[in-house]
Design a protein around this motif. Structure first.
Motif, PDB file in Angstrom:
ATOM      1  N   ASP A  89      -8.646   2.035   0.254  1.00 36.36           N
ATOM      2  CA  ASP A  89      -9.055   3.407  -0.040  1.00 36.36           C
ATOM      3  C   ASP A  89      -7.947   4.163  -0.764  1.00 36.36           C
ATOM      4  O   ASP A  89      -8.220   5.047  -1.560  1.00 36.36           O
ATOM      5  CB  ASP A  89      -9.410   4.152   1.254  1.00 36.36           C
ATOM      6  CG  ASP A  89     -10.654   3.575   1.917  1.00 36.36           C
ATOM      7  OD1 ASP A  89     -11.505   2.997   1.203  1.00 36.36           O
ATOM      8  OD2 ASP A  89     -10.765   3.690   3.156  1.00 36.36           O
ATOM      9  N   SER A  90      -6.705   3.832  -0.467  1.00 32.55           N
ATOM     10  CA  SER A  90      -5.545   4.472  -1.088  1.00 32.55           C
ATOM     11  C   SER A  90      -4.738   3.418  -1.838  1.00 32.55           C
ATOM     12  O   SER A  90      -4.487   2.338  -1.298  1.00 32.55           O
ATOM     13  CB  SER A  90      -4.671   5.113  -0.013  1.00 32.55           C
ATOM     14  OG  SER A  90      -3.393   5.419  -0.520  1.00 32.55           O
ATOM     15  N   PRO A  91      -4.296   3.707  -3.061  1.00 30.88           N
ATOM     16  CA  PRO A  91      -3.506   2.718  -3.810  1.00 30.88           C
ATOM     17  C   PRO A  91      -2.160   2.395  -3.171  1.00 30.88           C
ATOM     18  O   PRO A  91      -1.535   1.403  -3.526  1.00 30.88           O
ATOM     19  CB  PRO A  91      -3.320   3.346  -5.194  1.00 30.88           C
ATOM     20  CG  PRO A  91      -3.832   4.728  -5.119  1.00 30.88           C
ATOM     21  CD  PRO A  91      -4.577   4.904  -3.836  1.00 30.88           C
ATOM     22  N   THR A  92      -1.724   3.195  -2.207  1.00 30.67           N
ATOM     23  CA  THR A  92      -0.442   2.933  -1.542  1.00 30.67           C
ATOM     24  C   THR A  92      -0.619   2.256  -0.175  1.00 30.67           C
ATOM     25  O   THR A  92       0.351   2.092   0.554  1.00 30.67           O
ATOM     26  CB  THR A  92       0.346   4.249  -1.354  1.00 30.67           C
ATOM     27  OG1 THR A  92      -0.432   5.144  -0.549  1.00 30.67           O
ATOM     28  CG2 THR A  92       0.685   4.886  -2.696  1.00 30.67           C
ATOM     29  N   PHE A  93      -1.848   1.862   0.154  1.00 30.99           N
ATOM     30  CA  PHE A  93      -2.123   1.293   1.475  1.00 30.99           C
ATOM     31  C   PHE A  93      -1.215   0.113   1.806  1.00 30.99           C
ATOM     32  O   PHE A  93      -0.588   0.064   2.858  1.00 30.99           O
ATOM     33  CB  PHE A  93      -3.595   0.857   1.602  1.00 30.99           C
ATOM     34  CG  PHE A  93      -3.875   0.143   2.895  1.00 30.99           C
ATOM     35  CD1 PHE A  93      -4.067   0.855   4.068  1.00 30.99           C
ATOM     36  CD2 PHE A  93      -3.915  -1.253   2.950  1.00 30.99           C
ATOM     37  CE1 PHE A  93      -4.301   0.193   5.275  1.00 30.99           C
ATOM     38  CE2 PHE A  93      -4.145  -1.915   4.143  1.00 30.99           C
ATOM     39  CZ  PHE A  93      -4.337  -1.188   5.308  1.00 30.99           C
ATOM     40  N   SER A 134       2.523   0.924   2.153  1.00 29.67           N
ATOM     41  CA  SER A 134       2.720   1.608   3.431  1.00 29.67           C
ATOM     42  C   SER A 134       2.638   0.607   4.586  1.00 29.67           C
ATOM     43  O   SER A 134       3.451   0.639   5.512  1.00 29.67           O
ATOM     44  CB  SER A 134       1.666   2.705   3.596  1.00 29.67           C
ATOM     45  OG  SER A 134       1.775   3.307   4.853  1.00 29.67           O
ATOM     46  N   SER A 153      -6.083  -0.748  -8.541  1.00 28.83           N
ATOM     47  CA  SER A 153      -6.638   0.081  -7.455  1.00 28.83           C
ATOM     48  C   SER A 153      -5.832  -0.043  -6.163  1.00 28.83           C
ATOM     49  O   SER A 153      -6.187   0.556  -5.156  1.00 28.83           O
ATOM     50  CB  SER A 153      -8.097  -0.314  -7.179  1.00 28.83           C
ATOM     51  OG  SER A 153      -8.891  -0.034  -8.308  1.00 28.83           O
ATOM     52  N   GLY A 154      -4.768  -0.848  -6.198  1.00 24.01           N
ATOM     53  CA  GLY A 154      -3.879  -0.951  -5.037  1.00 24.01           C
ATOM     54  C   GLY A 154      -3.919  -2.258  -4.289  1.00 24.01           C
ATOM     55  O   GLY A 154      -3.234  -2.404  -3.268  1.00 24.01           O
TER      56      GLY A 154
END
Length: 171
Positions: A39-43, A46, A117-118
């Protein structure tokens, strides 16, 4: 009384083994989220920052076959999501990647748009778990302990633990 010392010996031996990275683990990439477009490109960056990756561990990428890939790439390809020069690519889940040496590894999905997209992961592999890390002692000459294999260190540590157990038993 003997049972008490036996329990202590087992605990000490287990701690020694884990401290010497014998207790390697499977690390499930993304935990319950698995390997999918996040859902987040930094998942995944992180997620990686919350884990310690140790030589001997194995990364496990779980995904739906046909929907994703796991490509080992260099840092430049990782940063630019360049799929034209991958080191290796796996298409069948689960993908198991043994972590064999200290350093960085970079992974990404080669399906169009997924990396941007991550769906990419960079990790740093160390030789120590967070519990065993300690600042290095200053030294001008290499010490003999720097040249011991993990097995030799295990034997020396276990011998010391056994000696202490015997001293405690007879005293």
């Amino acid at each position: 009384m003997v049972e008490k010392y036996l329990v202590v010996l087992v605990v000490i031996t287990t701690l020694i083994l884990c401290n010497n990275n014998v207790c390697a683990t499977d690390v499930i990439v993304g935990d319950d989220a698995a390997w999918k477009v996040p859902d987040s490109p930094t998942f995944y960056s992180s997620w990686a920052s919350k884990h310690t990756f140790i030589v001997g561990d194995t990364l496990v990428f779980n995904f739906m076959n046909g929907s994703h890939t796991v490509a080992l790439v260099n840092k430049d390809a990782y940063e630019t999501c360049n799929t034209s020069n991958v080191i290796s690519v796996k298409t069948q889940s689960p993908v198991r990647v043994p972590l064999q040496k200290i350093g960085q590894l970079h992974f990404m999905c080669t399906i169009d748009g997924h990396c941007s997209s991550g769906l990419k992961l960079a990790i740093n592999i160390t030789n120590e778990s967070p519990m065993s890390s300690s600042p290095p002692a200053p030294s001008s000459a290499p010490s003999a302990s720097n040249h011991l294999t993990p097995f030799a260190t295990l034997i020396a540590s276990s011998s010391l633990a056994f000696f202490l157990l015997l001293v405690g038993f007879y005293c």
